[in-house]
Design a protein around this motif. Structure first.
Motif, mmCIF file in Angstrom:
data_model
loop_
_atom_site.group_PDB
_atom_site.id
_atom_site.type_symbol
_atom_site.label_atom_id
_atom_site.label_comp_id
_atom_site.label_asym_id
_atom_site.label_seq_id
_atom_site.Cartn_x
_atom_site.Cartn_y
_atom_site.Cartn_z
ATOM 1 N N ALA A 13 0.845 -1.203 0.000
ATOM 2 C CA ALA A 13 0.000 0.000 0.000
ATOM 3 C C ALA A 13 0.878 1.250 0.000
ATOM 4 O O ALA A 13 0.584 2.230 -0.679
ATOM 5 C CB ALA A 13 -0.932 0.000 1.204
ATOM 6 N N PHE A 14 1.960 1.197 0.770
ATOM 7 C CA PHE A 14 2.881 2.339 0.808
ATOM 8 C C PHE A 14 3.514 2.573 -0.563
ATOM 9 O O PHE A 14 3.600 3.697 -1.034
ATOM 10 C CB PHE A 14 3.953 2.095 1.870
ATOM 11 N N VAL A 19 3.930 5.615 -5.646
ATOM 12 C CA VAL A 19 3.869 5.655 -7.104
ATOM 13 C C VAL A 19 2.769 6.609 -7.555
ATOM 14 O O VAL A 19 2.957 7.396 -8.495
ATOM 15 C CB VAL A 19 3.652 4.234 -7.684
ATOM 16 N N PHE A 20 1.617 6.562 -6.900
ATOM 17 C CA PHE A 20 0.510 7.463 -7.250
ATOM 18 C C PHE A 20 0.927 8.930 -7.122
ATOM 19 O O PHE A 20 0.738 9.733 -8.027
ATOM 20 C CB PHE A 20 -0.706 7.162 -6.366
ATOM 21 N N TRP A 21 1.521 9.294 -5.982
ATOM 22 C CA TRP A 21 1.899 10.694 -5.760
ATOM 23 C C TRP A 21 3.052 11.123 -6.682
ATOM 24 O O TRP A 21 3.120 12.272 -7.103
ATOM 25 C CB TRP A 21 2.233 10.961 -4.293
ATOM 26 N N ALA A 22 3.940 10.196 -6.999
ATOM 27 C CA ALA A 22 5.010 10.511 -7.946
ATOM 28 C C ALA A 22 4.428 10.780 -9.331
ATOM 29 O O ALA A 22 4.859 11.700 -10.037
ATOM 30 C CB ALA A 22 6.026 9.381 -8.000
ATOM 31 N N ALA A 23 3.424 9.984 -9.722
ATOM 32 C CA ALA A 23 2.775 10.195 -11.020
ATOM 33 C C ALA A 23 2.041 11.532 -11.052
ATOM 34 O O ALA A 23 2.097 12.265 -12.048
ATOM 35 C CB ALA A 23 1.805 9.045 -11.321
ATOM 36 N N VAL A 24 1.361 11.879 -9.974
ATOM 37 C CA VAL A 24 0.662 13.167 -9.897
ATOM 38 C C VAL A 24 1.660 14.310 -10.007
ATOM 39 O O VAL A 24 1.441 15.275 -10.750
ATOM 40 C CB VAL A 24 -0.160 13.268 -8.586
ATOM 41 N N LEU A 25 2.763 14.202 -9.294
ATOM 42 C CA LEU A 25 3.790 15.239 -9.348
ATOM 43 C C LEU A 25 4.384 15.356 -10.750
ATOM 44 O O LEU A 25 4.577 16.464 -11.258
ATOM 45 C CB LEU A 25 4.884 14.942 -8.319
ATOM 46 N N LEU A 26 4.648 14.220 -11.392
ATOM 47 C CA LEU A 26 5.182 14.231 -12.747
ATOM 48 C C LEU A 26 4.202 14.880 -13.726
ATOM 49 O O LEU A 26 4.597 15.692 -14.567
ATOM 50 C CB LEU A 26 5.510 12.803 -13.199
ATOM 51 N N ILE A 27 2.940 14.580 -13.606
ATOM 52 C CA ILE A 27 1.928 15.190 -14.477
ATOM 53 C C ILE A 27 1.875 16.697 -14.269
ATOM 54 O O ILE A 27 1.809 17.463 -15.239
ATOM 55 C CB ILE A 27 0.547 14.538 -14.237
#
Length: 148
Positions: A13-14, A19-27
């Motif tokens: 889960a961590f 990965v989710f927050w890294a993808a949001v930041l990259l976008i």
């Protein structure tokens, strides 16, 4: 806070959250740096101002400023009111004031001439448009930007 404790103990889960927050930041970074730039106009226009056949001013309509002025024109005779620029041509022998609007148009705001034809012309901002005042021997013409 219970969800945070569970997230910290569960590695999958961590990792998924990271990965989710890294993808949001990259976008977000891509949206900021790769957004389409406002296209520059294809033609850069200049208002060339002559008095008695002699160029006294060249005003870039896209950059809102003087490109060139004659020795007789005093740069302190440019006044900014709100977003418009006013050019007092009294020092070069024309009893007129030009007004440059921020939407890339210029006009004779007011003049001392009798017939006021130059004032009645209104705004110009297209290539090859001209305002002329016979009494003051004033001419404002829109030309393509070149090395002046």
């Amino acid at each position: 806070m219970e969800w945070l404790d569970r997230l910290l103990h569960d590695r999958r889960a961590f990792l998924a959250a990271a990965v989710f927050w890294a993808a949001v930041l990259l976008i977000l970074v891509l949206l900021i740096f790769l957004r389409p730039q406002r296209p520059q106009p294809k033609e850069r226009l200049v208002a060339r101002v002559t008095v008695g056949g002699v160029q006294v001013l060249a005003i870039d309509l896209y950059e809102d400023g003087l490109i060139e002025c004659s020795a007789a024109f005093l740069e302190n005779e440019v006044e900014k009111k709100r977003s418009d620029l006013y050019f007092d041509l009294g020092s070069v022998g024309a009893g007129a004031v030009l007004r440059l609007k921020n939407d890339r148009q210029i006009c004779v705001d007011h003049s001392d001439c009798r017939d006021q034809a130059c004032v009645k012309c209104g705004y110009i901002g297209q290539l090859d448009q001209t305002i002329e005042c016979e009494e003051d021997k004033l001419k404002v013409e829109i030309i393509e930007k070149t090395v002046l």
